[in-house]
Motif scaffolding. Sequence first.
Motif, PDB file in Angstrom:
ATOM      1  N   MET A   1     -74.751  26.804   7.914  1.00  0.00           N
ATOM      2  CA  MET A   1     -74.592  25.359   7.759  1.00  0.00           C
ATOM      3  C   MET A   1     -73.280  25.028   7.066  1.00  0.00           C
ATOM      4  N   ARG A   2     -72.889  25.859   6.098  1.00  0.00           N
ATOM      5  CA  ARG A   2     -71.625  25.626   5.393  1.00  0.00           C
ATOM      6  C   ARG A   2     -70.444  25.706   6.358  1.00  0.00           C
ATOM      7  N   VAL A   3     -70.437  26.709   7.245  1.00  0.00           N
ATOM      8  CA  VAL A   3     -69.336  26.849   8.206  1.00  0.00           C
ATOM      9  C   VAL A   3     -69.324  25.676   9.178  1.00  0.00           C
ATOM     10  N   ILE A   4     -70.501  25.288   9.680  1.00  0.00           N
ATOM     11  CA  ILE A   4     -70.576  24.141  10.593  1.00  0.00           C
ATOM     12  C   ILE A   4     -70.051  22.886   9.915  1.00  0.00           C
ATOM     13  N   ALA A   5     -70.461  22.669   8.669  1.00  0.00           N
ATOM     14  CA  ALA A   5     -69.989  21.492   7.934  1.00  0.00           C
ATOM     15  C   ALA A   5     -68.479  21.538   7.749  1.00  0.00           C
ATOM     16  N   ASP A   6     -67.942  22.704   7.445  1.00  0.00           N
ATOM     17  CA  ASP A   6     -66.492  22.829   7.286  1.00  0.00           C
ATOM     18  C   ASP A   6     -65.760  22.510   8.587  1.00  0.00           C
ATOM     19  N   LEU A   7     -66.313  22.945   9.713  1.00  0.00           N
ATOM     20  CA  LEU A   7     -65.689  22.653  10.998  1.00  0.00           C
ATOM     21  C   LEU A   7     -65.737  21.161  11.324  1.00  0.00           C
ATOM     22  N   HIS A   8     -66.663  20.434  10.679  1.00  0.00           N
ATOM     23  CA  HIS A   8     -66.779  18.989  10.892  1.00  0.00           C
ATOM     24  C   HIS A   8     -66.025  18.175   9.863  1.00  0.00           C
ATOM     25  N   GLY A   9     -65.385  18.810   8.920  1.00  0.00           N
ATOM     26  CA  GLY A   9     -64.657  18.069   7.906  1.00  0.00           C
ATOM     27  C   GLY A   9     -65.109  18.341   6.501  1.00  0.00           C
ATOM     28  N   GLY A  10     -66.167  19.162   6.317  1.00  0.00           N
ATOM     29  CA  GLY A  10     -66.587  19.554   4.985  1.00  0.00           C
ATOM     30  C   GLY A  10     -67.786  18.826   4.438  1.00  0.00           C
ATOM     31  N   ASP A  11     -68.273  17.780   5.126  1.00  0.00           N
ATOM     32  CA  ASP A  11     -69.397  16.994   4.629  1.00  0.00           C
ATOM     33  C   ASP A  11     -70.709  17.568   5.163  1.00  0.00           C
ATOM     34  N   ILE A  12     -71.536  18.114   4.257  1.00  0.00           N
ATOM     35  CA  ILE A  12     -72.801  18.714   4.707  1.00  0.00           C
ATOM     36  C   ILE A  12     -73.810  17.657   5.122  1.00  0.00           C
ATOM     37  N   HIS A  13     -73.527  16.385   4.827  1.00  0.00           N
ATOM     38  CA  HIS A  13     -74.444  15.307   5.230  1.00  0.00           C
ATOM     39  C   HIS A  13     -74.031  14.682   6.553  1.00  0.00           C
ATOM     40  N   ASP A  14     -72.963  15.183   7.170  1.00  0.00           N
ATOM     41  CA  ASP A  14     -72.518  14.657   8.461  1.00  0.00           C
ATOM     42  C   ASP A  14     -73.656  14.822   9.466  1.00  0.00           C
ATOM     43  N   PRO A  15     -74.164  13.726  10.055  1.00  0.00           N
ATOM     44  CA  PRO A  15     -75.292  13.850  10.992  1.00  0.00           C
ATOM     45  C   PRO A  15     -74.993  14.770  12.164  1.00  0.00           C
ATOM     46  N   SER A  16     -73.749  14.759  12.647  1.00  0.00           N
ATOM     47  CA  SER A  16     -73.431  15.613  13.793  1.00  0.00           C
ATOM     48  C   SER A  16     -73.461  17.082  13.409  1.00  0.00           C
ATOM     49  N   ALA A  17     -73.042  17.418  12.170  1.00  0.00           N
ATOM     50  CA  ALA A  17     -73.120  18.802  11.708  1.00  0.00           C
ATOM     51  C   ALA A  17     -74.579  19.237  11.576  1.00  0.00           C
ATOM     52  N   ILE A  18     -75.413  18.353  11.049  1.00  0.00           N
ATOM     53  CA  ILE A  18     -76.840  18.665  10.906  1.00  0.00           C
ATOM     54  C   ILE A  18     -77.482  18.846  12.268  1.00  0.00           C
ATOM     55  N   ASP A  19     -77.121  17.987  13.232  1.00  0.00           N
ATOM     56  CA  ASP A  19     -77.673  18.103  14.581  1.00  0.00           C
ATOM     57  C   ASP A  19     -77.279  19.417  15.236  1.00  0.00           C
ATOM     58  N   GLU A  20     -76.019  19.830  15.047  1.00  0.00           N
ATOM     59  CA  GLU A  20     -75.597  21.096  15.643  1.00  0.00           C
ATOM     60  C   GLU A  20     -76.367  22.258  15.035  1.00  0.00           C
ATOM     61  N   PHE A  21     -76.509  22.244  13.707  1.00  0.00           N
ATOM     62  CA  PHE A  21     -77.282  23.297  13.044  1.00  0.00           C
ATOM     63  C   PHE A  21     -78.698  23.344  13.606  1.00  0.00           C
ATOM     64  N   GLN A  22     -79.347  22.191  13.738  1.00  0.00           N
ATOM     65  CA  GLN A  22     -80.725  22.147  14.220  1.00  0.00           C
ATOM     66  C   GLN A  22     -80.833  22.636  15.665  1.00  0.00           C
ATOM     67  N   GLU A  23     -79.848  22.305  16.482  1.00  0.00           N
ATOM     68  CA  GLU A  23     -79.895  22.749  17.878  1.00  0.00           C
ATOM     69  C   GLU A  23     -79.741  24.257  17.988  1.00  0.00           C
ATOM     70  N   ILE A  24     -78.803  24.830  17.215  1.00  0.00           N
ATOM     71  CA  ILE A  24     -78.631  26.289  17.227  1.00  0.00           C
ATOM     72  C   ILE A  24     -79.878  26.968  16.695  1.00  0.00           C
ATOM     73  N   LYS A  25     -80.425  26.429  15.582  1.00  0.00           N
ATOM     74  CA  LYS A  25     -81.630  27.011  14.987  1.00  0.00           C
ATOM     75  C   LYS A  25     -82.804  26.938  15.955  1.00  0.00           C
ATOM     76  N   LYS A  26     -82.908  25.847  16.671  1.00  0.00           N
ATOM     77  CA  LYS A  26     -83.984  25.682  17.646  1.00  0.00           C
ATOM     78  C   LYS A  26     -83.876  26.719  18.763  1.00  0.00           C
ATOM     79  N   THR A  27     -82.637  26.954  19.234  1.00  0.00           N
ATOM     80  CA  THR A  27     -82.432  27.951  20.277  1.00  0.00           C
ATOM     81  C   THR A  27     -82.818  29.342  19.789  1.00  0.00           C
ATOM     82  N   VAL A  28     -82.423  29.674  18.564  1.00  0.00           N
ATOM     83  CA  VAL A  28     -82.770  30.978  17.990  1.00  0.00           C
ATOM     84  C   VAL A  28     -84.280  31.120  17.881  1.00  0.00           C
ATOM     85  N   ARG A  29     -84.942  30.073  17.405  1.00  0.00           N
ATOM     86  CA  ARG A  29     -86.395  30.123  17.230  1.00  0.00           C
ATOM     87  C   ARG A  29     -87.108  30.305  18.570  1.00  0.00           C
TER      88      ARG A  29
END
Length: 524
Positions: free
Chosen positions: A219-247
């Motif tokens: 999540m930290r790397v994804i947030a950094d690629l989005h500008g550094g904000d861990i609350h960025d909704p698009s960063a959270i959505d990407e994390f959730q989509e990747i996590k969902k695929t893994v699950r």
Amino acid sequence: MPESQVSHPSSSRLVGQPLLYAISIFASLGVFLFGYDQGVMSGIITGPHFRQYFDYPGPLDLGTMVAILEIGAFITSVAAGRVGDLIGRKGTLFVGAVVFTIGGAIQTFTTGFWTMITGRLVSGFGVGLLSTIVPIYQSEISPPNHRGALACMEFTGNIIGYSSSVWTDYFCSFIDSDLSWRIPLFMQCVIGAILAAGSLVMPESPRWLIDTDKDSEGMRVIADLHGGDIHDPSAIDEFQEIKKTVREERESGEGRSYRIMWRKYKRRVLLAMSSQAFAQLNGINVISYYAPRVFEEAGWIGRQAILMTGINSVIYVLSTLPPWYLVDRWGRRTILLSGAVVMSAALVATGWWMYVDVPHTPNAVVICVIVFNAAFGYSWGPIPWLYPPEIMPLSVRAKGVSLSTATNWFFNFIVGEMTPYLQELMAWRLYPMHGFSCACSFIVVYPETKGVPLEEMDTVFGEEEREERLENDSERTSLVAGNFPTNHQTININPRPLRVNTGWLHRMFNWTDERTQYEPIRAE
């Protein structure tokens, strides 16, 4: 992802577009290395000091000295799938760079034929790791609607490496000692050391981190690629989509062995392997490894042949620039088909000019080779490196790409080993033979992957079971949340533009987050 699990970035940390570009530059340095290594031998093997030192090697000895690197690359490219899963993309980059540097040192200080063979083989081990893991790493950190352009920039790094080696050979050819060939070989060590040091500060692939349950780091790397904000909704959505695929992949109960990959994704594996096979059978390494010999066949002699190779390499580099703009607009398939036509015509013309052997032949062959190289640099050069990591799912991506890369090095070895012998045996007929291969590659049909997120690539290949599962999940999600989370990198879910899309590269190419060819699966 709770805020407490992820620390805030320091003000000195690279984020957003600067981070993405920095990663791309260092990844390109990895392909620069094996581009340099492919070209460095082309100029020194025709030099008088090299030939005298190695007792004037014959065509088979020369072919072995050049092509043994591909044997090492083949071995480790097969193993890289497992290595990349075990120690990560970043760790594999570091190991590959160190091994390559050791091989370069052995070549530089060689004491004879067999020491040189050993050095080339060791460098090949490093090249196999780098050539497998760099495309995976690049694809896993790149936005889908810019992924093609970033991969093409990576290939440009490869050809800059090739061109650099040719010009290094040319300028060192004026040195009247063994340093004329030892200095170009030593440059491999310098570049390898820089890459090894750079890989230590690069972030790990977020997809690999999440796949190995290092969620907070991913999540930290994804947030950094989005500008550094861990609350960025698009960063959270990407994390959730990747996590969902893994699950989902884990819940399916299927393993990650080569056997299961072949059974479930055979079409994808065959497409990935065939793209790399044709990239070599289309004749590029007849030119890359032996361009000075080709020009000597056509009538250019000694240092003039190396100079013509250097001029050709500059055009080659420039030809890799248009795909930066075109690959995410025209798509992969159009570029491959048009490239195959031009390459075939150029190789047939090369053979014809050598056959007629008229006063204009030397200049005509240079023009034909330049046209061929330019067509390859625009099409069959970058796309086969982009395509395999795109189409393989995360669970077997490293293994699938390792097979496709191993295919590249297998056919690379065949071409590199046999070319000096075939040049003497077939003469001008060698070039129309590879032109026929270009014509054959034209009939290979590739599904278009432009703009498709890696997590949604299953729909491109019509895997109905997977699509049904996604549709059912989408329906359940819509009942709960009202909409299905999508990948931030394809659709901007914020009313304001994302900060990560304001870089100079986006402005130059007019990139946006809109997808024109593909809509992700989501609830209505």
